[in-house]
Every structure is written in C-alpha cells, then in structure tokens.
Design an enzyme around this catalytic site. Sequence first.
Site, PDB file in Angstrom:
ATOM      1  N   GLY A   1     -11.453   7.258   6.196  1.00  0.00           N
ATOM      2  CA  GLY A   1     -12.540   8.175   6.523  1.00  0.00           C
ATOM      3  C   GLY A   1     -13.871   7.529   6.860  1.00  0.00           C
TER       4      GLY A   1
ATOM      5  N   SER B   1      -9.785   2.782  11.626  1.00  0.00           N
ATOM      6  CA  SER B   1     -10.172   3.484  12.852  1.00  0.00           C
ATOM      7  C   SER B   1     -11.570   3.108  13.333  1.00  0.00           C
ATOM      8  CB  SER B   1     -10.132   4.999  12.620  1.00  0.00           C
ATOM      9  OG  SER B   1      -8.832   5.413  12.294  1.00  0.00           O
TER      10      SER B   1
ATOM     11  N   LYS C   1       0.877  -1.173   0.000  1.00  0.00           N
ATOM     12  CA  LYS C   1       0.000   0.000   0.000  1.00  0.00           C
ATOM     13  C   LYS C   1       0.913   1.221   0.000  1.00  0.00           C
ATOM     14  CE  LYS C   1      -3.120   2.734   2.791  1.00  0.00           C
ATOM     15  NZ  LYS C   1      -3.934   2.852   3.999  1.00  0.00           N
TER      16      LYS C   1
END
Lengths: 259, 69
Positions: A186, A208, A98
Amino acid sequence: MDSLQLGSYSFSSRLILGTGKFSSTRSMLEAVRSSGTQLVTVALRRFNRNQAEDDLFGPLSEIGGITLMPNTSGAATAKEAILAAHISRELSGSPFVKVEIHPNPHHLMPDPIETYEACKILAAEGFLVMPYIPADPVLAKRLEDVGCASVMPLGSAIGSGQGLSTAAMLSIIIRESGIPVIVDAGLRSPSEACAAMEMGCEAVLVNSAVAVARDPAAMAGAFARAVEAGRQASRAGIMPKSGTAVATSPLTSFLGTAP
Amino acid sequence: MPFIQIALNGQPQQIPEGSSVADLLALSGADRQQVAVVVNEHIVRPDERQGYPLHHNDQVDVLVFAGGG
C-alpha cells in the site's frame, strides 16, 4: 551496528523490495541495485519456454548479497501455501518465506485463519516465516507465539497506493510485538515509508511504488534514503506533541521591555 | 514407440513411454535453467530426476521464480 535481525540473518538495509510489475527484468535489476536492498521477494510461476525472461533466479543471483524471500502468492489455502513454500525452498535454498494467502482477487486481503495455520506448520518446520497479514494486533501476537520471524501487516490494500491507512492499528502491533514489524503493501511514496519507520517499524516492503515509477531505479534510491531517515529519527527520539505552543526563543528581556 | 499422456503445467502432453522427469525437462526446454519440478504434488529434486519415471496421467508442474511482491 544497527541491523535488521531475522532469525540468524542480519541485514544492514531495511528496505525489502518486491519484483513484480516492472516493465522489464533489466528495470527491476536496476531498481534492486539502486535500492541497496538485501532481501527481495519473488513469486512462483509455471515455466513457459516462450517467456524465458520470466525466470528471475539467474539474474538476481548475479547481484551479490541478495537473499531471496519467495512468496506464496496464488495460494488460497494453508495447504497450497505450504506446498508453495516447500517448492520455493527447493528452488531458492533460502529459509525465508513470505506467507501470502489471499483468496479474493478483488481486494487481495489476507485470510487470517489460513495464514495462521500455514505459519504454525512452516515455523515448526524451520522456515523463517514472514506472514503478510491484516493489521490485527491479536493475530500478530498469535503469529509471534507460533514462531514467525516477523509480522508484515498491510499499510493498505496491495497496489492501492493508499499509504498507512492502518496507522492506528500498526502502532498497537509495534508496541506489543516482540518480533520485527514490517509494513507490507500500500505504500505510495518515500514519505510514507519514512513515516512507517518513524512509528517503529523495523523495515518496509515496497513493490508497486517503485515498479510503476517513471524512473524505478531513482524511486528505489529515494525509498532507501527515506527508510534510513525514518529509522534514524525513530532511534534518535521524536519529540512529543504538545497541545499548546511552547516557545523556542526567550519571550522576556526584549528591546524596550522591562527587565 | 508407445506414448503416454501426462499433464504438463495443466496442459495435456504426449511423451514416450519410459520417459523420466529429466527427459521431460529436456523435451520441453526447461533443462537449461533452475526449475522446481512437482509430480502429483511430490517435489522431485534435481538428483532424483534422471531416475524418476513418469506414468500415464501424471500431473507435472515445472516452476520458476517470476516477479512478485
């Protein structure tokens, strides 16, 4: 079988999980298991003999069926990202990388120029390159042209939980792309992951939202089901929007009305 | 025994002259797990570590996988 194809790799799960921010390694491992993910992101960090629990290679290896996708987080330039990719491949044996180059710690927005340069070189070296990028359709196409395995545009800023604030641009990227589009960053809730899949994303990457949940394993399971639902809906064909009401019941031949 | 100074993960460290990368890993407790080793931006693979000598002022980084998204 409907599977996510990245290079020669095929995954039945379309949920990619990050491993940062968890309160413990155990909590992270429970979330990985619960999510059913087959592709997991990790980061490079300097060895510290007093923090042996930082080393995730061993624990993740013990879960069967997991492929590692190391990230280049911490790199501020293409040169640093390329070195990080080489080190990670040495450590993981995985061809996935990544590419994540964000020079500004305040907004963590990816640097499109350094990202492009790094991807061009790493793809030519045979890596399966998965770049984290701004939601820019032109950049996405250029990265496809240099041989990236996917593009991973951001839904919103890393860790912000602002969801799919780039939805309009994501739609264009999905429409134009010949390689899998994976929303990365996000996402706050499973409904947003579902929405991304309904739009036509091939997968989502979540960290997250799972890691900081009160019950990360349960949240990971919820994301997994949302991703599956969104994928099924996308393949089933979502009805077009109409500007006016379109009746679902007959409006004539009702009681007391003339035939 | 004469010593040389290297930087291990950015921190100065004295090690015996003639030490190899494998010696350094044993000395620092990093020989029991999967690590990557970089000396002066050159990746030193596991099968090279025993015979890879360290020199004064070498920059050595020992890396593991940690949590990240």
